[in-house]
Design an enzyme around this catalytic site. Structure first.
Site, short mmCIF file in Angstrom:
data_model
loop_
_atom_site.label_atom_id
_atom_site.label_comp_id
_atom_site.label_asym_id
_atom_site.label_seq_id
_atom_site.Cartn_x
_atom_site.Cartn_y
_atom_site.Cartn_z
N ASP A 11 39.88 41.88 41.45
CA ASP A 11 40.06 42.95 40.46
C ASP A 11 38.93 43.97 40.55
O ASP A 11 39.12 45.14 40.22
CB ASP A 11 40.12 42.32 39.07
N CYS A 235 42.00 49.28 36.85
CA CYS A 235 43.38 49.10 37.29
C CYS A 235 43.90 50.40 37.86
O CYS A 235 43.91 51.42 37.16
CB CYS A 235 44.26 48.64 36.14
N ASN A 244 35.65 46.18 34.79
CA ASN A 244 35.68 44.96 34.01
C ASN A 244 34.35 44.76 33.30
O ASN A 244 33.32 45.33 33.68
CB ASN A 244 35.91 43.76 34.93
#
Length: 314
Positions: A11, A235, A244
């Protein structure tokens, strides 16, 4: 003890513009393996056209040094991705959907129901192989397209995924807009129906509330927290979503709050250095653990935060 799922290699890197070579990713994962994190989400077996940064998932999995006690997982979108993950000896898989119909359409070109249909055979095959499965529910609090998400649909979706055979659900604040009050509202609705030990939380830090949201979740008995070293990530299909919540900040905050977290912050910093030559946008410098304040303010530079006096660590 709080378990940390390190999502930086997947991610964290999926939203980077510069392509990080496989060798640097391998070095990053190997260094993370020595920090004490419980799980590392190494990559994703997705279309290289959609996420070119993760096109080398197989090569990375083949080259990493696996440390006993650490789980090496990967995100998979469909049965083809699952087959590739199995061939690469992935130890745990993750599937994903969202509480927002619009986000699902923007992200994976299908409805919520369509996303469940897509990964249902993946979960079934994983069960036959005894492979643990995590499920992400994106936009569990807010959506860039639909706004605030009510707890009801998230609770229903969580139950449907667990009934399907998914072992762990990661509740995700995809655009980083959640507040501790939002977290409490959702957990108040979820926990009477879903055991806390089947849940994880995944926060982005767009509005600087990631740490406060982690602490609120842990106060409810959540014992698994996703985080990304250096605060890397975002994202690519959620406008406005930034990185994050950083693993370093999460570990420092939880430790200061009296939780047991066996993760070495200095080791995390050393791991991040393997990516430094390749990242176009360097992650911001993190405050030292000694400057940690309360869950409302997260970090402070002086002696005041949230209207209260603090001396050293609060």
């Amino acid at each position: 003890m709080i378990k940390i799922v390190e999502v930086g290699p997947r991610d964290g890197l999926q939203n980077e513009t510069a392509l990080v070579p496989a060798g640097a990713k391998v070095a990053f994962v190997d260094a993370l393996s020595e920090t004490g994190v419980s799980e590392i989400e190494v990559s994703a077996f997705v279309s290289p056209r959609m996420i070119p940064q993760l096109r080398d998932a197989t090569a990375v999995f083949q080259r990493i040094r696996r440390k006993k006690g650490v789980i090496y997982s990967a995100l998979v979108p469909n049965i083809k991705g699952f087959e590739n993950a199995i061939a690469a000896d992935v130890e745990k898989i993750a599937v994903f959907t969202a509480a927002s119909e619009t986000f699902n359409q923007k992200n994976i070109n299908t409805t919520v129901d369509g996303s469940l249909d897509r990964f249902r055979p993946v979960v079934k095959q994983a069960g036959k192989l005894g492979l643990p499965v995590r499920g992400y529910i994106s936009t569990a609090f807010w959506c860039a397209f639909e706004g605030k998400i009510a707890p009801g649909p998230v609770v229903e979706l969580t139950q449907r995924m667990m009934d399907m055979g998914i072992d762990e659900i990661s509740i995700s604040d995809t655009i980083g807009k959640a507040t501790p009050e939002d977290v409490a509202r959702l957990l108040d609705a979820l926990l009477p129906k879903v055991p806390a030990d089947r849940l994880a939380v995944h926060f982005h830090d767009t509005y600087g509330r990631g740490i406060a949201n982690v602490l609120k979740s842990v106060s409810y008995g959540i014992g698994v927290v996703d985080a990304s070293t250096g605060g890397l990530g975002g994202c690519p299909f959620a406008p406005g979503a930034t990185g994050n919540v950083s693993t370093e900040a999460v570990v420092a905050a939880l430790t200061q709050a009296g939780q047991t977290v066996n993760v070495d912050i200095k080791g995390l910093v050393r791991a991040l250095k393997f990516l430094d030559p390749y990242l176009l946008a360097k992650p911001p410098a993190l405050p030292s653990p000694e400057s940690l304040a309360c869950s409302t303010c997260e970090f402070f530079d002086g002696e005041k935060c949230c209207g209260r006096e603090h001396k050293g660590m609060a």
